[in-house]
Design a protein around this motif. Structure first.
Motif, PDB file in Angstrom:
ATOM      1  N   ARG A 144       0.928  -1.370  -0.086  1.00  0.00           N
ATOM      2  CA  ARG A 144       0.066  -0.009   0.213  1.00  0.00           C
ATOM      3  C   ARG A 144       0.592   1.165  -0.140  1.00  0.00           C
ATOM      4  O   ARG A 144       0.538   2.161  -0.761  1.00  0.00           O
ATOM      5  N   LYS A 145       2.035   1.450   0.766  1.00  0.00           N
ATOM      6  CA  LYS A 145       2.803   2.583   1.013  1.00  0.00           C
ATOM      7  C   LYS A 145       3.427   2.819  -0.053  1.00  0.00           C
ATOM      8  O   LYS A 145       3.493   4.023  -0.756  1.00  0.00           O
TER       9      LYS A 145
ATOM     10  N   ARG B  15       2.565   1.955  -3.246  1.00  0.00           N
ATOM     11  CA  ARG B  15       1.486   1.837  -4.226  1.00  0.00           C
ATOM     12  C   ARG B  15       1.002   3.347  -4.187  1.00  0.00           C
ATOM     13  O   ARG B  15       0.784   4.370  -5.207  1.00  0.00           O
ATOM     14  N   GLU B  16       0.941   3.981  -3.077  1.00  0.00           N
ATOM     15  CA  GLU B  16       0.655   5.466  -3.100  1.00  0.00           C
ATOM     16  C   GLU B  16       1.489   6.286  -3.588  1.00  0.00           C
ATOM     17  O   GLU B  16       1.427   7.219  -4.240  1.00  0.00           O
ATOM     18  N   GLU B  17       2.947   6.088  -3.084  1.00  0.00           N
ATOM     19  CA  GLU B  17       3.985   6.761  -3.660  1.00  0.00           C
ATOM     20  C   GLU B  17       4.225   6.642  -5.020  1.00  0.00           C
ATOM     21  O   GLU B  17       4.559   7.733  -5.772  1.00  0.00           O
TER      22      GLU B  17
ATOM     23  N   GLN C 257       1.808   6.081  -7.275  1.00  0.00           N
ATOM     24  CA  GLN C 257       0.658   6.907  -7.899  1.00  0.00           C
ATOM     25  C   GLN C 257       1.137   8.225  -8.037  1.00  0.00           C
ATOM     26  O   GLN C 257       0.802   8.939  -9.518  1.00  0.00           O
TER      27      GLN C 257
ATOM     28  N   ASP D 221      -9.250  -0.396  -8.202  1.00  0.00           N
ATOM     29  CA  ASP D 221      -8.831   0.155  -6.771  1.00  0.00           C
ATOM     30  C   ASP D 221      -9.536   1.884  -6.928  1.00  0.00           C
ATOM     31  O   ASP D 221      -8.823   2.658  -7.569  1.00  0.00           O
TER      32      ASP D 221
ATOM     33  N   GLU E  85      -9.471   4.253  -4.745  1.00  0.00           N
ATOM     34  CA  GLU E  85      -8.492   5.184  -4.422  1.00  0.00           C
ATOM     35  C   GLU E  85      -7.649   5.487  -5.249  1.00  0.00           C
ATOM     36  O   GLU E  85      -7.116   6.844  -5.395  1.00  0.00           O
ATOM     37  N   GLU E  86      -7.105   4.585  -5.758  1.00  0.00           N
ATOM     38  CA  GLU E  86      -6.118   4.667  -6.995  1.00  0.00           C
ATOM     39  C   GLU E  86      -6.609   5.595  -8.307  1.00  0.00           C
ATOM     40  O   GLU E  86      -5.862   6.599  -8.665  1.00  0.00           O
TER      41      GLU E  86
ATOM     42  N   THR F 236      -7.179   9.212  -7.058  1.00  0.00           N
ATOM     43  CA  THR F 236      -5.822   9.829  -7.052  1.00  0.00           C
ATOM     44  C   THR F 236      -5.212  10.408  -8.323  1.00  0.00           C
ATOM     45  O   THR F 236      -4.891  11.632  -8.324  1.00  0.00           O
TER      46      THR F 236
END
Length: 388
Positions: free
Chosen positions: A186-187, A189-191, A193, A213, A215-216, A219
């Motif tokens: 998750r961490k 993946r967020e970076e 993105q 996803d 949230e993806e 974003t």
């Protein structure tokens, strides 16, 4: 046409310009596999330099749509246009698109730089040009120190960057990303993105991403197409999708939401407050609800009232002099998520409503806890009426 509420990340909205020409156009596309219809008479426009997401559950047709654009599948009927040119019959290697797969599909026996150079060598580019292009891609994805390593010597995030660099090296007009970040934690993946957004903005390319996803999609996207059973249910900027879903399916698919079945008791179409939408009054098992919204439903119509948990205020004290947009119940469960807490409140009639509260202090023992009798309230513009 509804006024767009987003995107927030950049001033870019060619879809609001009536004179703008779509870069990609899916025109009445249908794709059947025997008796199964994967994509059903779908029309969709995507604009140049847009970061566009196809979002939906497994089997909704999003990957099939992307594969047809890439040339790996042919439509049963309809046309796909890229810069006004019909792609029918054009093989994948002749299309100005490139796809980055979820598995990355790197060659394990090749170094990072060789993986990136492979497609360029297949196209017969001169060696100096290949070398310059590979160096450019390594710098873009920040992998210069890892050029001589092989995929097995890289982390998952580094392999993802190699796959991205290889996809971009041929300078496609459209980059297709099929669940590209699904294998990352998750961490990371967020970076990644945000890195993807920076790269897309730097290169000025059109990105089309397929993901389940939410949230993806929220974003990275300029716009999102929410799909279900082979059709597009809503296309809008992330903020508009979240704050103004056009139906119950989209409201429930994107984020957490409370939905109550209601009947319209008053919809006179008259503005109560100057500059605000008309007031619509609803009734839900004795609960009185008022919503500031333009709504086509007539008196007596069955509708749904939807409100996000963060719009619901929770308190131990009853509201002052109002019986509208309020509910009473017992705290049934609490989810502590660090930045905010979610309260599940069992109403007096047995229904469950969710309220979210930001944790703005470092208090561990919250003033509202399990078993407390609480009041829920929300503003006139906190929720919306859904007619379908």
């Amino acid at each position: 046409m509804a006024k767009s509420l987003g995107p927030v990340k950049r001033k870019f909205s060619p879809w609001t310009d009536p004179s703008a020409t779509p870069f990609i156009r899916f025109e009445n596309i249908t794709k059947r596999y025997g008796d199964f219809t994967a994509v059903d008479n779908l029309t969709l426009d995507i604009y140049e330099r847009e970061f566009f997401s196809l979002l939906g559950p497994s089997g909704c047709g999003k990957t099939t749509l992307m594969r047809m654009l890439a040339g790996f599948e042919e439509p049963t009927s309809g046309r796909i246009l890229l810069q006004g040119k019909d792609l029918s019959g054009v093989p994948p290697y002749r299309r100005p698109t490139n796809m980055m797969f979820q598995s990355y599909a790197l060659f394990p026996h090749m170094t990072v730089e060789k993986n990136i150079a492979f497609g360029l060598e297949q196209d017969g580019l001169a060696k100096p040009e290949i070398k310059a292009r590979v160096e450019e891609m390594l710098k873009l994805v920040k992998l210069e120190p890892f050029a001589k390593r092989k995929p097995a010597q890289l982390s998952g995030g580094q392999r993802q960057r190699v796959a991205l660099a290889r996809s971009l090296a041929k300078r496609p007009k459209v980059l297709l990303l099929d669940e590209p970040l699904g294998a990352l934690d998750r961490k990371l993946r967020e970076e990644t993105q945000f890195e993807l957004m920076d790269i897309q903005h730097t290169l000025g390319l059109t990105f089309l991403i397929v993901t389940h996803d939410q949230e993806e999609a929220m974003t990275v996207s300029d716009r999102i197409a929410v799909m279900d059973k082979g059709v597009v249910v809503q296309v809008a900027a992330p903020a508009e999708i979240y704050e103004g879903p056009n139906c119950r399916y989209v409201a429930e698919f994107i984020g957490d939401i409370n939905i109550l079945d209601c009947a319209v008791t008053e919809n006179a179409g008259v503005c109560v407050h100057p500059g605000h939408p008309p007031l619509v009054r609803l009734e839900s098992d004795g609960m009185k609800i008022a919503v500031e919204q333009e709504c086509p439903a007539s008196n007596g119509a069955k509708v749904a009232f939807a409100i996000r948990p963060e719009k619901v205020r929770i308190s131990l004290d009853p509201p002052v002099e109002t019986d509208v947009n309020t509910a009473h119940g017992e705290v049934w469960d609490i989810g502590y998520l660090g930045d905010f807490s979610v309260f599940l409140v069992r109403l007096d009639d047995g229904r469950i409503l969710r309220a979210a509260q930001a944790n703005v202090s470092r208090l561990v023992d919250r003033p509202i806890t399990f078993g407390d009798m609480v009041w829920l309230t929300w503003p006139l513009d906190g929720g919306l009426v859904l007619t379908r």
